[in-house]
Motif scaffolding. Structure first.
Motif, PDB file in Angstrom:
ATOM      1  N   SER A 112       0.854  -1.181   0.000  1.00 16.27           N
ATOM      2  CA  SER A 112       0.000   0.000   0.000  1.00 16.27           C
ATOM      3  C   SER A 112       0.893   1.235   0.000  1.00 16.27           C
ATOM      4  O   SER A 112       1.743   1.398   0.879  1.00 16.27           O
ATOM      5  N   VAL A 113       0.714   2.096  -1.009  1.00 11.26           N
ATOM      6  CA  VAL A 113       1.538   3.299  -1.154  1.00 11.26           C
ATOM      7  C   VAL A 113       0.786   4.473  -0.525  1.00 11.26           C
ATOM      8  O   VAL A 113      -0.326   4.807  -0.948  1.00 11.26           O
ATOM      9  N   VAL A 114       1.393   5.089   0.479  1.00 15.38           N
ATOM     10  CA  VAL A 114       0.769   6.203   1.187  1.00 15.38           C
ATOM     11  C   VAL A 114       1.668   7.428   1.087  1.00 15.38           C
ATOM     12  O   VAL A 114       2.830   7.331   0.703  1.00 15.38           O
ATOM     13  N   PHE A 115       1.131   8.589   1.473  1.00 15.53           N
ATOM     14  CA  PHE A 115       1.811   9.854   1.208  1.00 15.53           C
ATOM     15  C   PHE A 115       1.873  10.732   2.457  1.00 15.53           C
ATOM     16  O   PHE A 115       1.212  11.775   2.530  1.00 15.53           O
ATOM     17  N   PRO A 116       2.649  10.341   3.460  1.00 18.10           N
ATOM     18  CA  PRO A 116       2.754  11.174   4.665  1.00 18.10           C
ATOM     19  C   PRO A 116       3.503  12.471   4.391  1.00 18.10           C
ATOM     20  O   PRO A 116       4.254  12.584   3.421  1.00 18.10           O
ATOM     21  N   VAL A 117       3.295  13.438   5.259  1.00 19.12           N
ATOM     22  CA  VAL A 117       3.954  14.734   5.124  1.00 19.12           C
ATOM     23  C   VAL A 117       5.289  14.744   5.852  1.00 19.12           C
ATOM     24  O   VAL A 117       6.263  15.323   5.399  1.00 19.12           O
ATOM     25  N   SER A 118       5.326  14.058   6.994  1.00 26.61           N
ATOM     26  CA  SER A 118       6.506  14.086   7.853  1.00 26.61           C
ATOM     27  C   SER A 118       7.000  12.678   8.132  1.00 26.61           C
ATOM     28  O   SER A 118       6.248  11.706   8.043  1.00 26.61           O
ATOM     29  N   ALA A 119       8.262  12.569   8.499  1.00 27.45           N
ATOM     30  CA  ALA A 119       8.855  11.269   8.808  1.00 27.45           C
ATOM     31  C   ALA A 119       8.227  10.631  10.034  1.00 27.45           C
ATOM     32  O   ALA A 119       8.299   9.415  10.224  1.00 27.45           O
ATOM     33  N   ASP A 120       7.597  11.426  10.869  1.00 24.28           N
ATOM     34  CA  ASP A 120       7.019  10.904  12.109  1.00 24.28           C
ATOM     35  C   ASP A 120       5.562  10.465  11.952  1.00 24.28           C
ATOM     36  O   ASP A 120       4.937  10.049  12.916  1.00 24.28           O
ATOM     37  N   GLU A 121       5.028  10.569  10.751  1.00 20.10           N
ATOM     38  CA  GLU A 121       3.592  10.385  10.583  1.00 20.10           C
ATOM     39  C   GLU A 121       3.229   8.936  10.254  1.00 20.10           C
ATOM     40  O   GLU A 121       3.717   8.357   9.301  1.00 20.10           O
ATOM     41  N   GLY A 122       2.329   8.375  11.057  1.00 19.27           N
ATOM     42  CA  GLY A 122       1.675   7.118  10.721  1.00 19.27           C
ATOM     43  C   GLY A 122       2.448   5.869  11.105  1.00 19.27           C
ATOM     44  O   GLY A 122       3.672   5.865  11.150  1.00 19.27           O
ATOM     45  N   PRO A 123       1.716   4.779  11.408  1.00 18.78           N
ATOM     46  CA  PRO A 123       2.333   3.493  11.674  1.00 18.78           C
ATOM     47  C   PRO A 123       2.839   2.887  10.376  1.00 18.78           C
ATOM     48  O   PRO A 123       2.717   3.492   9.310  1.00 18.78           O
ATOM     49  N   GLY A 124       3.384   1.692  10.451  1.00 24.01           N
ATOM     50  CA  GLY A 124       3.944   1.119   9.234  1.00 24.01           C
ATOM     51  C   GLY A 124       3.869  -0.381   9.196  1.00 24.01           C
ATOM     52  O   GLY A 124       2.915  -0.988   9.664  1.00 24.01           O
ATOM     53  N   GLY A 125       4.920  -0.981   8.665  1.00 28.64           N
ATOM     54  CA  GLY A 125       4.980  -2.414   8.468  1.00 28.64           C
ATOM     55  C   GLY A 125       5.603  -2.709   7.122  1.00 28.64           C
ATOM     56  O   GLY A 125       5.773  -1.814   6.282  1.00 28.64           O
ATOM     57  N   SER A 128       8.483   0.200   7.723  1.00 28.05           N
ATOM     58  CA  SER A 128       7.963   0.628   6.428  1.00 28.05           C
ATOM     59  C   SER A 128       9.112   0.983   5.486  1.00 28.05           C
ATOM     60  O   SER A 128      10.223   1.292   5.927  1.00 28.05           O
ATOM     61  N   TYR A 129       8.808   0.967   4.205  1.00 33.45           N
ATOM     62  CA  TYR A 129       9.785   1.384   3.199  1.00 33.45           C
ATOM     63  C   TYR A 129       9.506   2.831   2.809  1.00 33.45           C
ATOM     64  O   TYR A 129       8.440   3.151   2.302  1.00 33.45           O
ATOM     65  N   ARG A 130      10.472   3.694   3.096  1.00 31.28           N
ATOM     66  CA  ARG A 130      10.349   5.101   2.736  1.00 31.28           C
ATOM     67  C   ARG A 130      11.035   5.329   1.401  1.00 31.28           C
ATOM     68  O   ARG A 130      12.229   5.105   1.252  1.00 31.28           O
ATOM     69  N   VAL A 131      10.266   5.750   0.414  1.00 32.44           N
ATOM     70  CA  VAL A 131      10.788   6.042  -0.918  1.00 32.44           C
ATOM     71  C   VAL A 131      10.664   7.540  -1.141  1.00 32.44           C
ATOM     72  O   VAL A 131       9.556   8.082  -1.146  1.00 32.44           O
ATOM     73  N   SER A 132      11.797   8.215  -1.313  1.00 28.29           N
ATOM     74  CA  SER A 132      11.790   9.667  -1.478  1.00 28.29           C
ATOM     75  C   SER A 132      12.610  10.052  -2.704  1.00 28.29           C
ATOM     76  O   SER A 132      13.757   9.624  -2.835  1.00 28.29           O
ATOM     77  N   PRO A 133      12.032  10.844  -3.602  1.00 29.46           N
ATOM     78  CA  PRO A 133      12.845  11.390  -4.695  1.00 29.46           C
ATOM     79  C   PRO A 133      13.974  12.231  -4.122  1.00 29.46           C
ATOM     80  O   PRO A 133      13.805  12.904  -3.109  1.00 29.46           O
ATOM     81  N   ARG A 134      15.124  12.188  -4.771  1.00 28.46           N
ATOM     82  CA  ARG A 134      16.256  12.975  -4.287  1.00 28.46           C
ATOM     83  C   ARG A 134      15.993  14.466  -4.512  1.00 28.46           C
ATOM     84  O   ARG A 134      15.484  14.872  -5.549  1.00 28.46           O
TER      85      ARG A 134
END
Length: 381
Positions: A128-141, A357-363
Motif C-alpha cells: 500500500s503506497v501512502v503519502f505522509p507529510v513528515s517522517a514521524d507520521e503514521g504506523p507502518g509495516g 515501512s519502506y520510505r521512498v523519497s525522490p532525491r
C-alpha cells in the motif's frame, strides 16, 4: 446515490486511458493478437466529503500515470471512494483485498488514515503506497510504502548545502508565526548547528500582515551570511525585497523551501537577485525541464508554465514508479524484492524506517534564480 455515480464514472474514464482499453476479438481466420498482461491495482480516495479536493488531485495523478504505462500492458484501476468515514474505508479496503490478482493499493489519502489499513495490508501482504507529510507520521509495516517529500529532508539538504558547499556559517531565520513556520525554524536551527553553522538570529512575523519593520534592524545588526524564510512564494519574495532594499542586505544568501520553486516567485524577484552569483537557494524534487512534469502537465490539461499541483504530481510519480517495477498480477513478491530496481536508481532514496515501512523519497535538488531564470544547480546525491 452520489457516490455510486462517481464510481461508475471512474470505471468508464479508466477504460478510456491509453493502456486500459478493452481488447477487441480478432476476425475469424486471422492471427489473434497476443493476450495483454493485465495489472490490477486499487485506490482508496476521498472523492466526496471534507477531503474531496485532495482525493480529486490524487485521482488525476493516478489516471495520468496509468495512461502513460508500458506498451502491451493493460491496467485495471479500481477506485474506491470512502468519503471521510473510517467505517467506509474499512469496508472499501476489505472489498479491494478480495479482488483477484490485486497487485498493490494507492492510498488511503490523506495519510491520517494509514493506521486504519496498515494491519490488514501487512497481513494480506499487499503493498500500500501512502503519502505522509513528515517522517514521524503514521504506523507502518513491511507492506507500507511511504512515498513522500519529507519536510525534514528539505531542511537537511538545504542547510547541509549552505554550510558544506557554500561555506555559510552565520544564519538568521525569519519565519511566519504558524505551526508550520515554527516547525521549519526548529528543523533548520538543529540541522544548521549539526552541520557546523550558527544561528545568530531568529524572529517571527504575522503571516497576514507580514510586518517585519521591527525585525529588519535586528537582522542587519546580527550580520548573518544567510537568511532562511520558510514561507510561500509571494510572501517570501516580498520579505526578501524588503530586506534587500530597507535592510541593505546586499550580499546575504536567502534560503527557502520547495514553495519558492514557482513562476510567481520568479516573476516577483527574478531580476532583483544579483546576476551571476546565486543569492536565492531553495530545494525541490521537481524542475521545469523535467520530462515527467511535461508529460503530467499535458495529460492533465495543465499549463506547462505553471507549477503543477504538487500532490497530484507526487501521486503521479509514485504510480509511475510502481507500474515500472513490472509487478506480476496478484503480486506475491516481498516489498524488498519488488523495490530492488529502485535501489539502483539515482533519482530515489530508499530506507526502512523504525516502523518497518519502506520510505521512498525522490532525491532533492538545489535550485536558484539568476538573471530572471530558474537554475538547476545540482541534483543532490
Amino acid at each position: 446515490m452520489k457516490r455510486k455515480l462517481i464510481l461508475l464514472l471512474l470505471v468508464f474514464i479508466s477504460a478510456l486511458t491509453p493502456q486500459a482499453r478493452p481488447q477487441m476479438n480478432a476476425p475469424e481466420g486471422t492471427d489473434a493478437p497476443a493476450p495483454q498482461k493485465v495489472v490490477t491495482f486499487g485506490c482508496l480516495l476521498p472523492l466526496t466529503g471534507r477531503y474531496n479536493v485532495l482525493g480529486q488531485k490524487a485521482l488525476k495523478g493516478v489516471l495520468a500515470a496509468a495512461g502513460s504505462g508500458t506498451t502491451g500492458v493493460q491496467y485495471r484501476v479500481i477506485v474506491k471512494d470512502f468519503g471521510d468515514s473510517d467505517r467506509q474505508l474499512a469496508l472499501s479496503l476489505d472489498e479491494l483485498l478480495r479482488t483477484p490478482d490485486l497487485s498493490f493499493i494507492i492510498g488511503p489519502v490523506p495519510s491520517k488514515y494509514i493506521r486504519t489499513v496498515s494491519q490488514k495490508v501487512n497481513t494480506k501482504k499487499v503493498p500500500s503506497v501512502v503519502f505522509p507529510v513528515s517522517a514521524d507520521e503514521g504506523p507502518g509495516g513491511p507492506y507500507i510504502i511511504k512515498y513522500y517529500y519529507p519536510l525534514e529532508e528539505q531542511v537537511r539538504v538545504l542547510s547541509e548545502y549552505a554550510v558544506r558547499r557554500l561555506g555559510v556559517r552565520r544564519f538568521a531565520v525569519l519565519y511566519p508565526g504558524t505551526p508550520f513556520g515554527g516547525r521549519m525554524k526548529e528543523l533548520f536551527a538543529a540541522d544548521a548547528a549539526e552541520n557546523g553553522g550558527k544561528l545568530v538570529y531568529e524572529g517571527s512575523y504575522d503571516p497576514e500582515s507580514r510586518d517585519i519593520s521591527k525585525e529588519i534592524d535586528w537582522i542587519r545588526s546580527a550580520a548573518p551570511d544567510a537568511v532562511f524564510i520558510p514561507d510561500g512564494a509571494a510572501s517570501s519574495a516580498e520579505l526578501i525585497l524588503r530586506l534587500k532594499r530597507e535592510g541593505k542586505l546586499r550580499d546575504v544568501l536567502f534560503l527557502g523551501p520547495s514553495t519558492w520553486n514557482s513562476p510567481l516567485f520568479l516573476s516577483l524577484i527574478g531580476h532583483e537577485i544579483d546576476g551571476f552569483v546565486y543569492r536565492a537557494i531553495f530545494t525541490d524534487v521537481f524542475f521545469y525541464g523535467d520530462a515527467d512534469w511535461d508529460e503530467f502537465s499535458k495529460s492533465t490539461g495543465g499549463n506547462p508554465d505553471e507549477k503543477p499541483d504538487i500532490f497530484g504530481y507526487q501521486v503521479y510519480r509514485a504510480v509511475k514508479l510502481m507500474l515500472s517495477l513490472g509487478i506480476e498480477p496478484g503480486g506475491g513478491e516481498t516489498t524488498a524484492d519488488m523495490l530492488k530496481p529502485v535501489k539502483n536508481d539515482p533519482s530515489y532514496n530508499i530506507v526502512v524506517d523504525g516502523n518497518g515501512s519502506y520510505r521512498v523519497s525522490p532525491r532533492y535538488r538545489i535550485l536558484s534564480v539568476s538573471d530572471g531564470e530558474l537554475i538547476d544547480i545540482i541534483n543532490v546525491k
